[in-house]
Design an enzyme around this catalytic site. Sequence first.
Site, PDB file in Angstrom:
ATOM      1  N   ASP A  19      42.314 -51.288  60.774  1.00  0.00           N
ATOM      2  CA  ASP A  19      42.070 -52.396  59.849  1.00  0.00           C
ATOM      3  C   ASP A  19      43.118 -53.499  60.017  1.00  0.00           C
ATOM      4  O   ASP A  19      44.284 -53.210  60.320  1.00  0.00           O
ATOM      5  CB  ASP A  19      42.091 -51.857  58.409  1.00  0.00           C
ATOM      6  CG  ASP A  19      41.445 -52.822  57.427  1.00  0.00           C
ATOM      7  OD1 ASP A  19      40.804 -53.793  57.871  1.00  0.00           O
ATOM      8  OD2 ASP A  19      41.584 -52.604  56.216  1.00  0.00           O
ATOM      9  N   ASN A  67      29.816 -53.027  58.178  1.00  0.00           N
ATOM     10  CA  ASN A  67      30.189 -54.164  59.037  1.00  0.00           C
ATOM     11  C   ASN A  67      28.974 -54.984  59.473  1.00  0.00           C
ATOM     12  O   ASN A  67      29.082 -56.150  59.833  1.00  0.00           O
ATOM     13  CB  ASN A  67      30.946 -53.705  60.295  1.00  0.00           C
ATOM     14  CG  ASN A  67      32.358 -53.219  60.008  1.00  0.00           C
ATOM     15  OD1 ASN A  67      32.910 -52.447  60.782  1.00  0.00           O
ATOM     16  ND2 ASN A  67      32.945 -53.663  58.895  1.00  0.00           N
TER      17      ASN A  67
HETATM   18  C1  FPP Z   1      38.771 -54.051  60.694  1.00  0.00           C
HETATM   19  O1  FPP Z   1      39.446 -55.271  60.648  1.00  0.00           O
HETATM   20  C2  FPP Z   1      38.270 -53.818  62.025  1.00  0.00           C
HETATM   21  C3  FPP Z   1      36.964 -53.854  62.361  1.00  0.00           C
HETATM   22  C4  FPP Z   1      35.897 -54.149  61.397  1.00  0.00           C
HETATM   23  C5  FPP Z   1      36.525 -53.634  63.721  1.00  0.00           C
HETATM   24  C6  FPP Z   1      37.448 -52.868  64.606  1.00  0.00           C
HETATM   25  C7  FPP Z   1      36.946 -53.019  65.953  1.00  0.00           C
HETATM   26  C8  FPP Z   1      37.671 -53.137  67.077  1.00  0.00           C
HETATM   27  C9  FPP Z   1      39.135 -53.033  67.159  1.00  0.00           C
HETATM   28  C10 FPP Z   1      36.952 -53.386  68.327  1.00  0.00           C
HETATM   29  C11 FPP Z   1      35.944 -52.338  68.647  1.00  0.00           C
HETATM   30  C12 FPP Z   1      35.571 -52.427  70.007  1.00  0.00           C
HETATM   31  C13 FPP Z   1      35.340 -51.384  70.807  1.00  0.00           C
HETATM   32  C14 FPP Z   1      35.201 -51.686  72.206  1.00  0.00           C
HETATM   33  C15 FPP Z   1      35.237 -49.998  70.377  1.00  0.00           C
HETATM   34  P1  FPP Z   1      38.961 -56.389  59.644  1.00  0.00           P
HETATM   35  O2  FPP Z   1      38.141 -57.359  60.403  1.00  0.00           O
HETATM   36  O3  FPP Z   1      38.281 -55.774  58.472  1.00  0.00           O
HETATM   37  O4  FPP Z   1      40.327 -57.018  59.272  1.00  0.00           O
HETATM   38  P2  FPP Z   1      40.737 -57.661  57.877  1.00  0.00           P
HETATM   39  O5  FPP Z   1      40.757 -56.542  56.878  1.00  0.00           O
HETATM   40  O6  FPP Z   1      42.078 -58.202  58.167  1.00  0.00           O
HETATM   41  O7  FPP Z   1      39.719 -58.711  57.568  1.00  0.00           O
END
Ligand code: FPP
Length: 232
Positions: A19, A67
Amino acid sequence: MKSNKVSAKIPFHIAIIMDGNGRWAEKRSLLRKFGHRAGVRTLIKTVKYAFSLGVGIVTVYAFSTENRLRPKDEVDSLIDLIRKNFATTFGDLVKRGIRVRVLGERSFFPPDVVEIMDKVEEESKEGKTGIFNVALNYGGRAEIVRAAEKLSQSGKEFNEENFSRFLYTSDQPDPDIIIRTGGEKRLSNFLLYQSAYSELFFSDTLWPDFSMKELDSIISQYGERDRRYGKV
Ligand code: FPP
């Protein structure tokens, strides 16, 4: 890789809620998709490092069922990252003997992405070095309902052993550690059944900044925890 390797007890199965990508990007006045891109770099580094320490399974929460509700632009950029990395970087893991598995309902993804996922799973299925589970369009409650449905269809007796065979993680031991970066302290529908006795670690670090030094520190702390599984 710059880190002091830990001498502590190494967990067999590490699961990670990655996250903080969005906030990492926003802090730099970048679009959120650049945070996810940076997150993938950290993901690859972490997975390789964990296997080099002797960890047997790494499970990451890469795309939750929730998501899907993000703006189309962001969802598209995540799908694009998945497409590219399954086709390239994950191939490199396969060469190292890592078995790649997708946890979740893949039919949500475009057919070409499903094809790449199937291919990587098939090509890596004999991998003996470790297992890399990527949770994609995954939700813990949906997984439990699906397992109940499958168990019921199988006609087998309802018990924990038979039930867990129908989870996406069927033949794998439960996570010893679940790490969540980004400051929130919850599981957000991740591995709800499998996390019954997992040790939980919460870090304020935004996922792209997560370092191998921090992973070493978590593993050292894990070694000091007393896992009693409800016993005295
Ligand atoms: C949470 O951060 C993360 C995600 C929703 C996606 C995580 C995905 C990846 C790291 C890439 C996946 C790719 C592969 C190739 C498996 P957030 O966007 O919720 O962050 P925030 O809480 O700061 O908004």
